[in-house]
Design a protein around this motif. Structure first.
Motif: not given
Length: 203
Positions: A63, A59, A115, A118
């Motif tokens: 994040a 990540f 996250p 993402e």
């Protein structure tokens, strides 16, 4: 630039070390050992999952920083029990009638929407609007599920341990307010994500 790049690469490792140091320190003589176990099992589960998948999917540092918020807050809450974390200065400052450290913990859970968004964005698994809605609804579902599990765990533990784990502090709307805090955290995280510039990974 090379030094900055190296520092950027080491950022998740630094967070991991800081978390392990805090976790180890607060594992010593917690307020209630059974509550400590109940609170720390999910925290360690998330930490180990992130560590195990680090090489598979890394990540962004943003994040990891947002995810670390919940890990640190939850570890502190597990040591003292959330209702008894030394948070009196905030209570006094705003004239609250209860310790709201647990609300901060729930807000930090919502930050995991970043996250989630993402991952879905970089994997190009859906359109941007769908990704944002999925991340929001995932957090809301998690919040509702956690409240149910918390109720069951408190019933099973019973006594003072059950009351401390539940952490309602006499508020009959505690579960609903906790879920609202989770949702507000998710909305905040998705607002940050909108300005993150994260795009699908190139093949």
């Amino acid at each position: 630039m090379q030094n900055e790049s190296a520092l950027s690469r080491l950022f998740p490792h630094g967070l991991a070390i800081a978390f392990l140091v805090l976790w180890t320190a607060l594992a010593v003589n917690p307020a209630m050992r059974d509550v400590w176990w109940a609170e720390n099992v999910p925290a360690m589960g998330v930490f180990l999952l992130l560590a195990a998948t680090y090489r598979v999917f890394r990540f962004s540092n943003r994040a990891y920083a947002l995810m670390a918020c919940w890990l640190f807050i939850h570890t502190i809450g597990g040591h003292y029990t959330f209702a008894n974390v030394p948070f009196g200065f905030v209570t006094d400052l705003f004239g609250f009638e209860r310790n709201h450290f647990d609300r901060l913990g729930h807000f930090s859970i919502g930050l995991y929407a970043f996250p989630i968004a993402e991952l879905l964005t970089r994997k190009n698994l859906a359109k941007p609007l769908i990704i944002r809605l999925f991340a929001l609804f995932a957090i809301m579902a998690l919040a509702a599920g956690y409240e149910i599990i918390e109720w069951w765990a408190a019933e099973l533990a019973g006594g003072e341990a059950g009351i401390e784990f539940l952490g309602s502090q006499g508020d009959v709307w505690d579960a609903q307010k906790d879920m609202l805090c989770d949702t507000l955290g998710a909305v905040t995280a998705l607002a940050l994500f909108a300005f993150s510039g994260i795009k699908p990974d190139r093949a």
